[in-house]
Design a protein around this motif. Structure first.
Motif, PDB file in Angstrom:
ATOM      1  N   UNK A 276      18.506 -39.576  18.173  1.00 15.17           N
ATOM      2  CA  UNK A 276      17.467 -40.215  17.376  1.00 15.17           C
ATOM      3  C   UNK A 276      17.451 -39.582  15.993  1.00 15.17           C
ATOM      4  N   UNK A 277      16.720 -40.208  15.082  1.00 13.12           N
ATOM      5  CA  UNK A 277      16.543 -39.641  13.758  1.00 13.12           C
ATOM      6  C   UNK A 277      15.676 -38.390  13.863  1.00 13.12           C
ATOM      7  N   UNK A 278      15.693 -37.525  12.870  1.00 12.94           N
ATOM      8  CA  UNK A 278      14.856 -36.320  12.932  1.00 12.94           C
ATOM      9  C   UNK A 278      13.377 -36.682  13.053  1.00 12.94           C
ATOM     10  N   UNK A 279      12.584 -35.818  13.660  1.00 18.58           N
ATOM     11  CA  UNK A 279      11.150 -36.114  13.790  1.00 18.58           C
ATOM     12  C   UNK A 279      10.460 -36.042  12.426  1.00 18.58           C
ATOM     13  N   UNK A 280       9.259 -36.562  12.401  1.00 19.68           N
ATOM     14  CA  UNK A 280       8.478 -36.516  11.166  1.00 19.68           C
ATOM     15  C   UNK A 280       8.167 -35.065  10.818  1.00 19.68           C
ATOM     16  N   UNK A 281       8.128 -34.771   9.529  1.00 18.54           N
ATOM     17  CA  UNK A 281       7.808 -33.422   9.081  1.00 18.54           C
ATOM     18  C   UNK A 281       6.374 -33.081   9.457  1.00 18.54           C
TER      19      UNK A 281
ATOM     20  N   UNK B 262       2.743 -32.615   9.392  1.00 16.29           N
ATOM     21  CA  UNK B 262       1.706 -33.180   8.537  1.00 16.29           C
ATOM     22  C   UNK B 262       1.977 -34.608   8.106  1.00 16.29           C
ATOM     23  N   UNK B 263       3.176 -35.123   8.357  1.00 12.55           N
ATOM     24  CA  UNK B 263       3.504 -36.502   8.002  1.00 12.55           C
ATOM     25  C   UNK B 263       3.224 -37.405   9.199  1.00 12.55           C
ATOM     26  N   UNK B 264       2.778 -38.618   8.903  1.00  8.94           N
ATOM     27  CA  UNK B 264       2.436 -39.538   9.984  1.00  8.94           C
ATOM     28  C   UNK B 264       3.653 -40.322  10.473  1.00  8.94           C
ATOM     29  N   UNK B 265       4.622 -40.575   9.586  1.00  9.31           N
ATOM     30  CA  UNK B 265       5.746 -41.414  10.003  1.00  9.31           C
ATOM     31  C   UNK B 265       7.072 -40.663   9.895  1.00  9.31           C
ATOM     32  N   UNK B 266       8.025 -41.101  10.685  1.00  6.35           N
ATOM     33  CA  UNK B 266       9.368 -40.543  10.691  1.00  6.35           C
ATOM     34  C   UNK B 266      10.149 -41.139   9.514  1.00  6.35           C
ATOM     35  N   UNK B 267      10.961 -40.351   8.809  1.00  7.63           N
ATOM     36  CA  UNK B 267      11.718 -40.902   7.678  1.00  7.63           C
ATOM     37  C   UNK B 267      12.799 -41.877   8.146  1.00  7.63           C
ATOM     38  N   UNK B 268      13.073 -42.893   7.312  1.00  5.46           N
ATOM     39  CA  UNK B 268      14.131 -43.853   7.614  1.00  5.46           C
ATOM     40  C   UNK B 268      15.465 -43.289   7.149  1.00  5.46           C
ATOM     41  N   UNK B 269      16.537 -43.970   7.499  1.00  2.00           N
ATOM     42  CA  UNK B 269      17.870 -43.532   7.080  1.00  2.00           C
ATOM     43  C   UNK B 269      17.964 -43.529   5.559  1.00  2.00           C
ATOM     44  N   UNK B 270      17.440 -44.579   4.907  1.00  2.86           N
ATOM     45  CA  UNK B 270      17.497 -44.663   3.448  1.00  2.86           C
ATOM     46  C   UNK B 270      16.734 -43.511   2.801  1.00  2.86           C
TER      47      UNK B 270
END
Length: 84
Positions: free
Chosen positions: A34-39, A41-49
């Motif tokens: 899977x993509x890396x988890x959200x940092x 304090x961040x609510x959403x996981x970053x996209x590939x872009x």
């Protein structure tokens, strides 16, 4: 191995390596990953872009101001002669 055979192997290897150069597809994680988890304090996981975007610190803008004439340099207080 003869010299001719080595040349043929080199040409074949170069053809195989360059065959994939023009392929462009969307980047996706490998199956089971899977993509890396959200940092923190961040609510959403970053996209590939978002992960591929370069920060200004990684790619700073360049100053391309050209000099039209030479200018004397200011004295550098750290340009000291070597100590003996």
């Amino acid at each position: 191995m003869t010299g001719r055979r080595i040349v043929h192997l080199g040409v074949a290897a170069a053809a195989i390596l360059t065959a994939g150069c023009a392929q462009r597809t969307e980047l996706e994680p490998l199956p089971g990953n899977t993509l890396p988890p959200a940092a923190y304090g961040e609510a959403k996981r970053p996209t590939v872009e978002e992960l591929l975007e370069r920060s200004p610190q990684a790619a700073p803008e360049r100053n391309v101001e050209l000099r039209t004439q030479s200018e004397p340099r200011e004295p550098d207080p750290f340009d000291l002669p070597p100590e003996r």
